[in-house]
Scaffold this motif. Sequence first.
Motif, mmCIF file in Angstrom:
data_model
loop_
_atom_site.group_PDB
_atom_site.id
_atom_site.type_symbol
_atom_site.label_atom_id
_atom_site.label_comp_id
_atom_site.label_asym_id
_atom_site.label_seq_id
_atom_site.Cartn_x
_atom_site.Cartn_y
_atom_site.Cartn_z
ATOM 1 N N GLY A 72 -8.692 14.342 19.462
ATOM 2 C CA GLY A 72 -9.666 13.399 18.926
ATOM 3 C C GLY A 72 -9.454 13.063 17.459
ATOM 4 N N GLY A 73 -8.389 13.591 16.837
ATOM 5 C CA GLY A 73 -8.117 13.299 15.435
ATOM 6 C C GLY A 73 -7.562 11.898 15.249
ATOM 7 N N THR A 74 -7.709 11.367 14.044
ATOM 8 C CA THR A 74 -7.205 10.024 13.762
ATOM 9 C C THR A 74 -5.852 10.039 13.055
ATOM 10 O OG1 THR A 74 -8.299 9.900 11.608
ATOM 11 C CG2 THR A 74 -9.540 9.123 13.531
ATOM 12 N N GLY A 75 -5.519 11.139 12.404
ATOM 13 C CA GLY A 75 -4.261 11.200 11.677
ATOM 14 C C GLY A 75 -4.283 10.387 10.399
ATOM 15 N N MET A 76 -5.453 10.152 9.850
ATOM 16 C CA MET A 76 -5.543 9.324 8.643
ATOM 17 C C MET A 76 -5.781 10.140 7.368
ATOM 18 S SD MET A 76 -4.841 6.363 9.648
ATOM 19 C CE MET A 76 -5.232 5.437 8.183
ATOM 20 N N GLY A 77 -6.317 11.346 7.468
ATOM 21 C CA GLY A 77 -6.701 12.112 6.284
ATOM 22 C C GLY A 77 -5.561 12.398 5.329
ATOM 23 N N LEU A 78 -4.507 13.048 5.802
ATOM 24 C CA LEU A 78 -3.380 13.369 4.927
ATOM 25 C C LEU A 78 -2.586 12.119 4.557
ATOM 26 C CD1 LEU A 78 -2.207 16.749 6.446
ATOM 27 C CD2 LEU A 78 -3.357 16.371 4.259
ATOM 28 N N TYR A 79 -2.525 11.151 5.473
ATOM 29 C CA TYR A 79 -1.857 9.883 5.160
ATOM 30 C C TYR A 79 -2.552 9.180 3.993
ATOM 31 C CZ TYR A 79 -0.617 4.971 5.491
ATOM 32 O OH TYR A 79 -0.225 3.696 5.178
ATOM 33 N N LEU A 80 -3.869 9.091 4.046
ATOM 34 C CA LEU A 80 -4.613 8.449 2.956
ATOM 35 C C LEU A 80 -4.507 9.251 1.662
ATOM 36 C CD1 LEU A 80 -7.812 7.139 4.761
ATOM 37 C CD2 LEU A 80 -5.935 5.800 3.798
ATOM 38 N N SER A 81 -4.521 10.570 1.759
ATOM 39 C CA SER A 81 -4.370 11.408 0.570
ATOM 40 C C SER A 81 -3.046 11.114 -0.125
ATOM 41 C CB SER A 81 -4.440 12.888 0.946
ATOM 42 O OG SER A 81 -5.691 13.200 1.501
ATOM 43 N N LYS A 82 -1.968 11.042 0.647
ATOM 44 C CA LYS A 82 -0.654 10.755 0.065
ATOM 45 C C LYS A 82 -0.605 9.341 -0.520
ATOM 46 C CE LYS A 82 4.263 11.355 0.758
ATOM 47 N NZ LYS A 82 4.485 12.311 -0.311
ATOM 48 N N THR A 83 -1.174 8.378 0.194
ATOM 49 C CA THR A 83 -1.192 6.998 -0.290
ATOM 50 C C THR A 83 -1.938 6.892 -1.622
ATOM 51 O OG1 THR A 83 -1.076 6.142 1.971
ATOM 52 C CG2 THR A 83 -1.910 4.647 0.272
ATOM 53 N N ILE A 84 -3.086 7.536 -1.719
ATOM 54 C CA ILE A 84 -3.872 7.510 -2.963
ATOM 55 C C ILE A 84 -3.101 8.165 -4.094
ATOM 56 C CG2 ILE A 84 -5.942 8.435 -4.086
ATOM 57 C CD1 ILE A 84 -7.345 8.020 -1.312
ATOM 58 N N MET A 85 -2.527 9.332 -3.840
ATOM 59 C CA MET A 85 -1.769 10.028 -4.887
ATOM 60 C C MET A 85 -0.610 9.162 -5.387
ATOM 61 S SD MET A 85 -3.107 12.922 -5.728
ATOM 62 C CE MET A 85 -1.739 13.613 -6.639
ATOM 63 N N GLU A 86 0.108 8.529 -4.476
ATOM 64 C CA GLU A 86 1.241 7.691 -4.876
ATOM 65 C C GLU A 86 0.782 6.466 -5.667
ATOM 66 O OE1 GLU A 86 3.243 7.080 -1.149
ATOM 67 O OE2 GLU A 86 4.346 8.973 -1.333
ATOM 68 N N ARG A 87 -0.326 5.869 -5.288
ATOM 69 C CA ARG A 87 -0.836 4.702 -6.024
ATOM 70 C C ARG A 87 -1.289 5.080 -7.426
ATOM 71 N NH1 ARG A 87 -3.884 0.880 -1.579
ATOM 72 N NH2 ARG A 87 -2.011 0.516 -0.342
#
Length: 71
Positions: free
Chosen positions: A34-49
């Motif tokens: 039931g996970g979306t797989g967005m949490g760590l992806y968004l964390s990395k995207t924010i850090m890179e931005r």
Amino acid sequence: SIDGVVLEICDNAGGIEEDLIDSIFESNFTTKKGGTGMGLYLSKTIMERLGGDISVMNKGYGVKFSLKFKG
């Protein structure tokens, strides 16, 4: 001189399987039912931005996440 800040967060929850560790920051990647797989992806995207980076490695009986912030 210091060129930023590194925040390291460790746990002792058994680590991440080696064949999965390179994928955990990918969009829609999840190991949870039931996970979306967005949490760590968004964390990395924010850090890179923000000009930083986030990485992970198995360490001992858990994992270590490193968040690197530019100075």
